[in-house]
Design a protein around this motif. Sequence first.
Motif, PDB file in Angstrom:
ATOM      1  N   ALA A   1      41.854  64.680  67.717  1.00 22.66           N
ATOM      2  CA  ALA A   1      42.683  63.826  66.868  1.00 22.66           C
ATOM      3  C   ALA A   1      41.844  62.740  66.197  1.00 22.66           C
ATOM      4  O   ALA A   1      42.001  62.471  64.998  1.00 22.66           O
ATOM      5  CB  ALA A   1      43.797  63.194  67.701  1.00 22.66           C
ATOM      6  N   TRP A   2      40.945  62.128  66.947  1.00 21.19           N
ATOM      7  CA  TRP A   2      40.107  61.071  66.368  1.00 21.19           C
ATOM      8  C   TRP A   2      39.153  61.638  65.317  1.00 21.19           C
ATOM      9  O   TRP A   2      38.946  61.028  64.255  1.00 21.19           O
ATOM     10  CB  TRP A   2      39.342  60.349  67.473  1.00 21.19           C
ATOM     11  CG  TRP A   2      40.247  59.563  68.372  1.00 21.19           C
ATOM     12  CD1 TRP A   2      40.898  60.021  69.480  1.00 21.19           C
ATOM     13  CD2 TRP A   2      40.635  58.202  68.211  1.00 21.19           C
ATOM     14  NE1 TRP A   2      41.664  59.022  70.025  1.00 21.19           N
ATOM     15  CE2 TRP A   2      41.529  57.896  69.278  1.00 21.19           C
ATOM     16  CE3 TRP A   2      40.307  57.198  67.296  1.00 21.19           C
ATOM     17  CZ2 TRP A   2      42.093  56.632  69.442  1.00 21.19           C
ATOM     18  CZ3 TRP A   2      40.869  55.928  67.457  1.00 21.19           C
ATOM     19  CH2 TRP A   2      41.750  55.657  68.511  1.00 21.19           C
ATOM     20  N   GLN A   3      38.587  62.798  65.598  1.00 21.94           N
ATOM     21  CA  GLN A   3      37.702  63.418  64.611  1.00 21.94           C
ATOM     22  C   GLN A   3      38.471  63.812  63.352  1.00 21.94           C
ATOM     23  O   GLN A   3      37.987  63.615  62.234  1.00 21.94           O
ATOM     24  CB  GLN A   3      37.035  64.649  65.226  1.00 21.94           C
ATOM     25  CG  GLN A   3      36.052  64.323  66.330  1.00 21.94           C
ATOM     26  CD  GLN A   3      35.514  65.560  67.028  1.00 21.94           C
ATOM     27  OE1 GLN A   3      36.275  66.477  67.349  1.00 21.94           O
ATOM     28  NE2 GLN A   3      34.213  65.601  67.261  1.00 21.94           N
ATOM     29  N   ARG A   4      39.664  64.335  63.540  1.00 25.31           N
ATOM     30  CA  ARG A   4      40.479  64.735  62.387  1.00 25.31           C
ATOM     31  C   ARG A   4      40.897  63.520  61.572  1.00 25.31           C
ATOM     32  O   ARG A   4      40.947  63.580  60.335  1.00 25.31           O
ATOM     33  CB  ARG A   4      41.709  65.519  62.862  1.00 25.31           C
ATOM     34  CG  ARG A   4      42.566  66.072  61.729  1.00 25.31           C
ATOM     35  CD  ARG A   4      41.783  67.008  60.845  1.00 25.31           C
ATOM     36  NE  ARG A   4      42.609  67.582  59.799  1.00 25.31           N
ATOM     37  CZ  ARG A   4      42.125  68.025  58.641  1.00 25.31           C
ATOM     38  NH1 ARG A   4      40.816  67.975  58.394  1.00 25.31           N
ATOM     39  NH2 ARG A   4      42.936  68.543  57.731  1.00 25.31           N
ATOM     40  N   ALA A   5      41.175  62.411  62.251  1.00 23.77           N
ATOM     41  CA  ALA A   5      41.557  61.188  61.536  1.00 23.77           C
ATOM     42  C   ALA A   5      40.447  60.752  60.576  1.00 23.77           C
ATOM     43  O   ALA A   5      40.710  60.339  59.444  1.00 23.77           O
ATOM     44  CB  ALA A   5      41.874  60.069  62.525  1.00 23.77           C
ATOM     45  N   GLU A   6      39.198  60.863  61.024  1.00 22.66           N
ATOM     46  CA  GLU A   6      38.089  60.515  60.134  1.00 22.66           C
ATOM     47  C   GLU A   6      37.987  61.508  58.989  1.00 22.66           C
ATOM     48  O   GLU A   6      37.763  61.127  57.827  1.00 22.66           O
ATOM     49  CB  GLU A   6      36.786  60.460  60.911  1.00 22.66           C
ATOM     50  CG  GLU A   6      35.607  60.064  60.039  1.00 22.66           C
ATOM     51  CD  GLU A   6      34.394  59.648  60.846  1.00 22.66           C
ATOM     52  OE1 GLU A   6      34.156  58.430  60.968  1.00 22.66           O
ATOM     53  OE2 GLU A   6      33.680  60.550  61.346  1.00 22.66           O
ATOM     54  N   GLN A   7      38.158  62.795  59.273  1.00 21.75           N
ATOM     55  CA  GLN A   7      38.108  63.812  58.222  1.00 21.75           C
ATOM     56  C   GLN A   7      39.183  63.583  57.164  1.00 21.75           C
ATOM     57  O   GLN A   7      38.951  63.831  55.968  1.00 21.75           O
ATOM     58  CB  GLN A   7      38.267  65.201  58.839  1.00 21.75           C
ATOM     59  CG  GLN A   7      37.107  65.645  59.717  1.00 21.75           C
ATOM     60  CD  GLN A   7      37.446  66.887  60.525  1.00 21.75           C
ATOM     61  OE1 GLN A   7      38.550  67.425  60.442  1.00 21.75           O
ATOM     62  NE2 GLN A   7      36.492  67.350  61.330  1.00 21.75           N
ATOM     63  N   LEU A   8      40.345  63.114  57.576  1.00 19.46           N
ATOM     64  CA  LEU A   8      41.447  62.881  56.645  1.00 19.46           C
ATOM     65  C   LEU A   8      41.254  61.623  55.808  1.00 19.46           C
ATOM     66  O   LEU A   8      41.986  61.412  54.837  1.00 19.46           O
ATOM     67  CB  LEU A   8      42.770  62.795  57.411  1.00 19.46           C
ATOM     68  CG  LEU A   8      43.262  64.108  58.040  1.00 19.46           C
ATOM     69  CD1 LEU A   8      44.460  63.844  58.946  1.00 19.46           C
ATOM     70  CD2 LEU A   8      43.635  65.121  56.954  1.00 19.46           C
ATOM     71  N   GLY A   9      40.300  60.795  56.178  1.00 21.20           N
ATOM     72  CA  GLY A   9      39.978  59.635  55.358  1.00 21.20           C
ATOM     73  C   GLY A   9      40.706  58.360  55.719  1.00 21.20           C
ATOM     74  O   GLY A   9      40.732  57.409  54.918  1.00 21.20           O
TER      75      GLY A   9
END
Length: 303
Positions: A22-30
């Motif tokens: 979730a944290w990695q995806r949050a960064e990917q989503l901007g």
Amino acid sequence: MSLRLSTVILPYRRWHEGGRGAWQRAEQLGFHTAYTYDHLSWRSFRDGPWFGAMPTLTAAAGVTERMRLGTLVTSPNFRHPVTLAKELISLDDISGGRITLGIGAGGNGFDATVLGQEPWTPRERADRFAECVSLLDRLLTDDGANGVSYAGDFYSAHEARNIPGCVQRPRMPFAVAATGPRGLRLAARHGQAWVTTGDPKLYETGTPEQSRRALRDQVENLGKACADIGRDISAMDKILLTGFTPDRGRPLESLGAFVDFAGKHRELGFTEIVIHWPIPDSDFAADEAVFERIATEAVTQLG
């Protein structure tokens, strides 16, 4: 006025079973910032898994590179400024200077009694909050060899050393949560940002229009508190943590609904909107595909 979009990721999942992703995806989503709650347990999640904020943020710092991280919010309920300052300085170092401390007075929930004490009165809670924030400011700013010594009504420190200090200078930013006059004065004095969830009296029976009027009044009162000490309110970020206004989850039902919601609150002066990462079968349930569209497209549509 530009608007930032951030998220809050509740620490209810094991790190290797969806937490890290979730944290990695949050960064990917901007997302500008990913926050987490700093509670020992919380509401309907009390009887399920719930992990500590500081270890979670430390782990998140290790799997992200650009996104800011923070608490939303820490409170004096079970935190002492001396030990908290040491953890925050360490976290700021590990993250490379990406930490924001969201801090509030706390409430009368589980955290208020988990250490075996009676719940504080509203006055004592406000007194402790003011003293905690003031002492944290000193502890995180003073990295001298002699340390910080202090004897207050609720907290003490004796030669508390915080060498080498924060990566961010003079210290990491504070996002102070407040709605009443005393808390707003504290935000004006110590906060680089101010946080609100709206007017809690309107959550059950209020209307979105009433909520926006209440938020407008809060922004105006913050402006008066800033003016009283010669500070320009425009220098402060104004953060709305969503999910606690009469709109509840409706802004996350579609991209258009969110853009409308965010635009109306940007007009009130808010510079950052925080949305909860979807959690199935909870108050924060939302369609993940819509959530990701909001993350990637809403700010552009707002212009």
